[in-house]
Design an enzyme around this catalytic site. Structure first.
Site, PDB file in Angstrom:
ATOM      1  N   GLU A 145      40.373  16.072   5.689  1.00 17.89           N
ATOM      2  CA  GLU A 145      39.686  15.057   4.892  1.00 17.89           C
ATOM      3  C   GLU A 145      38.496  15.634   4.129  1.00 17.89           C
ATOM      4  OE1 GLU A 145      38.846  11.393   6.978  1.00 17.89           O
ATOM      5  OE2 GLU A 145      40.701  11.547   8.130  1.00 17.89           O
ATOM      6  N   CYS A 200      39.778   7.472  14.970  1.00 15.26           N
ATOM      7  CA  CYS A 200      38.790   7.817  15.994  1.00 15.26           C
ATOM      8  C   CYS A 200      38.279   9.250  15.819  1.00 15.26           C
ATOM      9  CB  CYS A 200      39.356   7.604  17.388  1.00 15.26           C
ATOM     10  SG  CYS A 200      40.953   8.349  17.686  1.00 15.26           S
ATOM     11  N   HIS A 201      39.029  10.068  15.089  1.00 15.19           N
ATOM     12  CA  HIS A 201      38.582  11.446  14.830  1.00 15.19           C
ATOM     13  C   HIS A 201      37.347  11.491  13.931  1.00 15.19           C
ATOM     14  CE1 HIS A 201      41.385  10.479  11.564  1.00 15.19           C
ATOM     15  NE2 HIS A 201      40.675  11.322  10.816  1.00 15.19           N
ATOM     16  N   ASN A 243      41.979   4.399  22.086  1.00 11.93           N
ATOM     17  CA  ASN A 243      42.665   4.023  20.854  1.00 11.93           C
ATOM     18  C   ASN A 243      44.136   4.430  20.966  1.00 11.93           C
ATOM     19  OD1 ASN A 243      43.555   3.712  18.199  1.00 11.93           O
ATOM     20  ND2 ASN A 243      42.441   5.493  17.449  1.00 11.93           N
ATOM     21  N   TYR A 246      29.024   7.573  17.625  1.00 14.35           N
ATOM     22  CA  TYR A 246      29.211   6.537  18.645  1.00 14.35           C
ATOM     23  C   TYR A 246      28.002   5.608  18.658  1.00 14.35           C
ATOM     24  CZ  TYR A 246      32.878   9.701  20.223  1.00 14.35           C
ATOM     25  OH  TYR A 246      33.998  10.502  20.273  1.00 14.35           O
TER      26      TYR A 246
END
Length: 173
Positions: free
Chosen positions: A164, A137-138, A129, A101
């Site tokens: 991922e 956003c993850h 979002n 962030y």
């Protein structure tokens, strides 16, 4: 004149996802029971398979197979000016990588010629979002890479990151 909204559903490894569209663009993608669930959909919508949903499902199929999709369905972002700037920053985070962030706040501070921006303000925008997973956003972590703040819950955030190839988090060490 009101805009006609459409919805459809996708069975994912995380549970059922709800997709929303204005007929042309994707305006929402939510995981069941997440905060702000279906907040851009409204009460009057038609469940229908339309082209943007077919493309979104193709994107999700690739993603949940552990592949990085090389396209993004048409998305219509509707939020405050600040929220939309943050969401566009999220789209810049590459598959399999993360940011914080604070790093997003620093980037926006430079781009807007400001002296300071709050990481908490960025977190608030990230949390609103409407297009989960596709607008990633993850991939945003707290200070030091700490797993924090996901409207779908931290367990789902962790599963998305692991999909991922991100498997190490400070609290796991």
């Amino acid at each position: 004149m009101t805009t006609m909204h459409f919805a459809d559903y996708y069975d994912s490894p995380l549970g059922t996802l709800t997709l929303a569209s204005d007929g042309n663009s994707l305006i929402g993608l939510w995981i069941e029971r997440q905060k702000n669930y279906a907040d851009t959909l409204g009460d009057d919508f038609t469940v229908k398979d339309i082209p943007v949903f077919a493309l979104t499902k193709k994107w999700l199929d690739l993603y949940f197979e552990g592949k990085c999709p090389d396209f993004i369905p048409e998305i219509s972002l509707k939020g405050t000016d600040f929220q939309e700037k943050v969401w566009k920053e999220l789209l810049r985070i590459p598959y399999g990588q993360t940011t914080t962030y604070g790093e997003i706040a620093k980037s926006l501070t430079v781009k807007q010629g400001l002296k300071h921006m709050s990481a908490q303000a960025v977190g608030g925008a990230v949390g609103h979002n409407h297009v989960s997973i596709i607008i990633p956003c993850h991939r945003v972590l707290g200070n030091g890479g700490k797993l924090t703040g996901y409207s779908g819950g931290l367990a789902i955030k962790k599963k998305l990151l692991q999909l991922e190839g991100i498997n190490s988090f400070p609290e796991d060490r």
